[in-house]
Design a protein around this motif. Structure first.
Motif, PDB file in Angstrom:
ATOM      1  N   ASP A  22      13.846  51.292  50.444  1.00 16.12           N
ATOM      2  CA  ASP A  22      15.365  50.719  51.188  1.00 16.12           C
ATOM      3  C   ASP A  22      15.281  50.789  52.620  1.00 16.12           C
ATOM      4  OD1 ASP A  22      14.524  49.557  48.190  1.00 16.12           O
ATOM      5  OD2 ASP A  22      17.149  50.446  47.624  1.00 16.12           O
ATOM      6  N   GLU A  23      15.569  49.649  52.772  1.00 17.17           N
ATOM      7  CA  GLU A  23      16.020  49.927  54.319  1.00 17.17           C
ATOM      8  C   GLU A  23      17.162  50.376  54.420  1.00 17.17           C
ATOM      9  OE1 GLU A  23      15.752  46.116  56.809  1.00 17.17           O
ATOM     10  OE2 GLU A  23      13.669  46.317  55.739  1.00 17.17           O
ATOM     11  N   ALA A  24      18.033  51.140  55.502  1.00 14.75           N
ATOM     12  CA  ALA A  24      18.988  51.613  55.840  1.00 14.75           C
ATOM     13  C   ALA A  24      19.578  51.226  57.095  1.00 14.75           C
ATOM     14  CB  ALA A  24      19.033  53.371  56.207  1.00 14.75           C
ATOM     15  N   PRO A  88      12.067  43.543  64.945  1.00 13.68           N
ATOM     16  CA  PRO A  88      12.466  42.843  64.550  1.00 13.68           C
ATOM     17  C   PRO A  88      12.605  41.452  63.703  1.00 13.68           C
ATOM     18  CG  PRO A  88      13.499  42.926  67.228  1.00 13.68           C
ATOM     19  CD  PRO A  88      13.128  43.650  67.150  1.00 13.68           C
ATOM     20  N   SER A  89      12.330  40.732  62.731  1.00 10.56           N
ATOM     21  CA  SER A  89      11.587  40.682  61.694  1.00 10.56           C
ATOM     22  C   SER A  89      12.978  38.549  62.196  1.00 10.56           C
ATOM     23  CB  SER A  89      12.070  40.590  60.430  1.00 10.56           C
ATOM     24  OG  SER A  89      13.367  40.654  59.980  1.00 10.56           O
ATOM     25  N   ARG A  90      12.478  37.548  61.475  1.00 15.07           N
ATOM     26  CA  ARG A  90      13.203  36.720  62.058  1.00 15.07           C
ATOM     27  C   ARG A  90      14.111  36.657  61.001  1.00 15.07           C
ATOM     28  NH1 ARG A  90      10.923  31.169  62.889  1.00 15.07           N
ATOM     29  NH2 ARG A  90       8.903  31.768  62.630  1.00 15.07           N
ATOM     30  N   VAL A 104      18.139  48.823  67.295  1.00 12.70           N
ATOM     31  CA  VAL A 104      17.539  50.144  67.315  1.00 12.70           C
ATOM     32  C   VAL A 104      16.281  49.665  65.838  1.00 12.70           C
ATOM     33  CG1 VAL A 104      17.174  52.163  66.383  1.00 12.70           C
ATOM     34  CG2 VAL A 104      18.816  51.799  69.372  1.00 12.70           C
ATOM     35  N   LEU A 105      15.648  49.877  66.141  1.00 16.62           N
ATOM     36  CA  LEU A 105      14.602  49.895  64.984  1.00 16.62           C
ATOM     37  C   LEU A 105      14.137  50.680  64.822  1.00 16.62           C
ATOM     38  CD1 LEU A 105      13.883  46.858  63.226  1.00 16.62           C
ATOM     39  CD2 LEU A 105      14.938  46.739  64.838  1.00 16.62           C
ATOM     40  N   VAL A 106      13.832  51.458  63.179  1.00 19.31           N
ATOM     41  CA  VAL A 106      13.210  52.858  62.831  1.00 19.31           C
ATOM     42  C   VAL A 106      12.684  52.467  62.031  1.00 19.31           C
ATOM     43  CG1 VAL A 106      13.955  55.242  62.044  1.00 19.31           C
ATOM     44  CG2 VAL A 106      15.655  54.632  63.351  1.00 19.31           C
TER      45      VAL A 106
HETATM   46 ZN   LIG Z   1      14.716  44.562  60.053  1.00 17.27          ZN
END
Ligand SMILES: [Zn+2]
Length: 158
Positions: A22-24, A88-90, A104-106
């Motif tokens: 899952d996304e954190a 980053p997604s839409r 920040v994207l990991v």
């Molecule tokens: Zn995202």
């Protein structure tokens, strides 16, 4: 440009690994006007989804009050991507409401290597920025001062 302490990067990456697949998500708070992330605040992904994140609304409300009381702002807003690149997604762009924050994207799509990237998102426009990871913010200030000390600044002892 995002200047960030290594222990904060490690904490975000560890959170992302922990919640995988899952996304954190979470926030790094810092003093207002400093642009310096100092406090790691992991948040609950209310969506509990591998493709989407949403701060828990009660937690978000509490966080907002706490930051106000401390004169802090969310310097960094982070979340993870678990199957795609750290971009980053839409949807991420649509919900980005803090033009002053570093997004920040990991990415944890690779079990061994993580991707770590930072963006500004302003009025729907995404701009990637360089990231400088430091051991301590003081150290980078010292470096700056040393680089400005030329021979002319050495006091004459005689
Ligand atoms: Zn995202």
């Amino acid at each position: 440009m995002l200047v960030i302490r290594r222990d904060l990067v490690d904490a975000m990456v560890a959170h992302a690994r922990e919640d995988h697949p899952d996304e954190a998500c979470g926030v790094l708070a810092g003093p207002e006007g400093s642009d310096r992330p100092e406090r790691f605040i992991p948040m609950t992904n209310a969506a509990r989804s591998p493709t989407f994140y949403q701060f828990d609304s009660m937690e978000q409300l509490r966080l907002h009050r706490e930051l106000e009381a401390n004169d802090e702002v969310p310097v960094v807003i982070y979340h993870s991507h678990t199957a795609t690149e750290a971009y980053p997604s839409r949807t991420d762009v649509n919900i980005a409401a803090e033009p002053g924050a570093h997004y920040v994207l990991v990415s944890t799509r690779d079990p061994q290597e993580h991707e770590f990237r930072s963006y500004r998102i302003v009025d729907g426009a995404v701009t990637e920025e360089p990231v400088e990871i430091v051991d301590a913010y003081d150290a980078s200030i010292e470096r700056f001062m040393l680089s400005n000390t030329g021979p002319d600044d050495v006091p004459d002892c005689r």
